[in-house]
Enzyme design. Sequence first.
Site, PDB file in Angstrom:
ATOM      1  CD  GLU A   1      -1.917  -2.130   1.799  1.00  0.00           C
ATOM      2  OE1 GLU A   1      -0.988  -2.278   2.620  1.00  0.00           O
ATOM      3  OE2 GLU A   1      -2.659  -3.065   1.454  1.00  0.00           O
TER       4      GLU A   1
ATOM      5  CE1 TYR B   1       7.685   0.593  -3.170  1.00  0.00           C
ATOM      6  CE2 TYR B   1       5.721   1.943  -2.981  1.00  0.00           C
ATOM      7  CZ  TYR B   1       6.843   1.392  -2.408  1.00  0.00           C
ATOM      8  OH  TYR B   1       7.129   1.623  -1.092  1.00  0.00           O
TER       9      TYR B   1
HETATM   10  C1  LIG Z   1      10.455   5.783  -1.203  1.00  0.00           C
HETATM   11  C2  LIG Z   1      11.913   5.587  -0.806  1.00  0.00           C
HETATM   12  C3  LIG Z   1      12.054   4.287  -0.034  1.00  0.00           C
HETATM   13  C4  LIG Z   1      12.759   5.510  -2.077  1.00  0.00           C
HETATM   14  O1  LIG Z   1      14.114   5.290  -1.705  1.00  0.00           O
HETATM   15  P1  LIG Z   1      15.299   6.121  -2.386  1.00  0.00           P
HETATM   16  O2  LIG Z   1      16.586   5.542  -1.945  1.00  0.00           O
HETATM   17  O3  LIG Z   1      15.077   7.564  -2.130  1.00  0.00           O
HETATM   18  O4  LIG Z   1      15.007   5.838  -3.925  1.00  0.00           O
HETATM   19  P2  LIG Z   1      16.022   5.368  -5.071  1.00  0.00           P
HETATM   20  O5  LIG Z   1      17.195   6.293  -5.104  1.00  0.00           O
HETATM   21  O6  LIG Z   1      16.279   3.919  -4.966  1.00  0.00           O
HETATM   22  O7  LIG Z   1      15.139   5.705  -6.349  1.00  0.00           O
HETATM   23  C5  LIG Z   1      14.251   4.781  -6.878  1.00  0.00           C
HETATM   24  C6  LIG Z   1      13.215   5.526  -7.702  1.00  0.00           C
HETATM   25  O8  LIG Z   1      12.362   6.267  -6.857  1.00  0.00           O
HETATM   26  C7  LIG Z   1      11.993   7.478  -7.517  1.00  0.00           C
HETATM   27  N1  LIG Z   1      12.548   8.586  -6.770  1.00  0.00           N
HETATM   28  C8  LIG Z   1      13.489   8.562  -5.816  1.00  0.00           C
HETATM   29  N2  LIG Z   1      13.712   9.794  -5.340  1.00  0.00           N
HETATM   30  C9  LIG Z   1      12.891  10.615  -6.021  1.00  0.00           C
HETATM   31  C10 LIG Z   1      12.630  12.000  -5.971  1.00  0.00           C
HETATM   32  N3  LIG Z   1      13.287  12.810  -5.133  1.00  0.00           N
HETATM   33  N4  LIG Z   1      11.699  12.514  -6.800  1.00  0.00           N
HETATM   34  C11 LIG Z   1      11.020  11.708  -7.656  1.00  0.00           C
HETATM   35  N5  LIG Z   1      11.228  10.371  -7.738  1.00  0.00           N
HETATM   36  C12 LIG Z   1      12.146   9.836  -6.933  1.00  0.00           C
HETATM   37  C13 LIG Z   1      12.561   7.415  -8.900  1.00  0.00           C
HETATM   38  O9  LIG Z   1      11.633   6.757  -9.740  1.00  0.00           O
HETATM   39  C14 LIG Z   1      13.756   6.527  -8.673  1.00  0.00           C
HETATM   40  O10 LIG Z   1      14.182   5.900  -9.827  1.00  0.00           O
HETATM   41  P3  LIG Z   1      15.338   6.564 -10.755  1.00  0.00           P
HETATM   42  O11 LIG Z   1      16.500   6.832  -9.865  1.00  0.00           O
HETATM   43  O12 LIG Z   1      15.602   5.518 -11.777  1.00  0.00           O
HETATM   44  O13 LIG Z   1      14.727   7.818 -11.292  1.00  0.00           O
HETATM   45  C15 LIG Z   1      12.436   6.777   0.026  1.00  0.00           C
HETATM   46  O14 LIG Z   1      12.209   7.969  -0.671  1.00  0.00           O
HETATM   47  C16 LIG Z   1      11.819   6.874   1.405  1.00  0.00           C
HETATM   48  O15 LIG Z   1      12.288   6.253   2.344  1.00  0.00           O
HETATM   49  N6  LIG Z   1      10.775   7.680   1.592  1.00  0.00           N
HETATM   50  C17 LIG Z   1      10.157   7.892   2.896  1.00  0.00           C
HETATM   51  C18 LIG Z   1       9.484   6.637   3.370  1.00  0.00           C
HETATM   52  C19 LIG Z   1       8.440   6.175   2.374  1.00  0.00           C
HETATM   53  O16 LIG Z   1       7.612   6.961   1.935  1.00  0.00           O
HETATM   54  N7  LIG Z   1       8.461   4.873   2.051  1.00  0.00           N
HETATM   55  C20 LIG Z   1       7.515   4.257   1.142  1.00  0.00           C
HETATM   56  C21 LIG Z   1       6.271   3.945   1.872  1.00  0.00           C
HETATM   57  S1  LIG Z   1       5.090   3.074   0.852  1.00  0.00           S
END
Ligand SMILES: CC(C)(COP(=O)(O)OP(=O)(O)OC[C@H]1O[C@@H](n2cnc3c(N)ncnc32)[C@H](O)[C@@H]1OP(=O)(O)O)[C@@H](O)C(=O)NCCC(=O)NCCS
Length: 155
Positions: A101, A113
């Site tokens: 979710e 995702y």
């Molecule tokens: C969601 C989360 C886990 C992603 O982890 P991350 O290490 O920042 O993401 P990644 O560097 O692996 O990036 C993966 C993809 O996410 C997206 N993404 C990451 N950061 C982004 C940003 N600042 N803006 C837009 N898209 C973004 C992109 O699609 C990216 O792919 P790309 O690098 O090929 O463009 C992280 O942002 C997080 O912890 N957020 C807060 C907690 C949360 O909301 N968790 C999910 C709950 S369902």
Amino acid sequence: MMRPMFEDDLDAVMDVELRAYPFPWTRGIFLDCLHAGYPGRVLLLDGVIAGYGMLSLAADEAHVLNVCVDPQVQSRGHGRQLLRELVRLARVRGAVRVFLEVRPSNTSAIALYHSEGFNEIGRRPRYYPAQSGREDALVMAMELVDDDITTMPPL
Ligand SMILES: CC(C)(COP(=O)(O)OP(=O)(O)OC[C@H]1O[C@@H](n2cnc3c(N)ncnc32)[C@H](O)[C@@H]1OP(=O)(O)O)[C@@H](O)C(=O)NCCC(=O)NCCS
């Protein structure tokens, strides 16, 4: 480096959780997951917990319950690495599909995702607490089919 999550990790995990989410999990939720035997993973950078994920497994279905990266090191590929590890775990433990979710407002998580193969399959109305009342959850799923099924010749 990634390894299983243990109870002793929860101070460090909560430190990240409280900074990463406006509506964080409590320590008790993580404890319940660990006590239930759910596989959790922590991602270490220079020996410090910089991210983590939690999966639940029931019958042949898995659920990504939490995936989170320290805001200080987001957007460097760690979230994708954690998600892939959770999906790999689901697969090796016999799950045929994985659910999660996500808040519709969490566009970066949704983009992640989608790019890993999850599809939107529905919504749970008013699932999450939000600043102004409640927010729906988007339900996403991915089928973990074997490659040989998709390459079978037509009948
Ligand atoms: C969601 C989360 C886990 C992603 O982890 P991350 O290490 O920042 O993401 P990644 O560097 O692996 O990036 C993966 C993809 O996410 C997206 N993404 C990451 N950061 C982004 C940003 N600042 N803006 C837009 N898209 C973004 C992109 O699609 C990216 O792919 P790309 O690098 O090929 O463009 C992280 O942002 C997080 O912890 N957020 C807060 C907690 C949360 O909301 N968790 C999910 C709950 S369902």
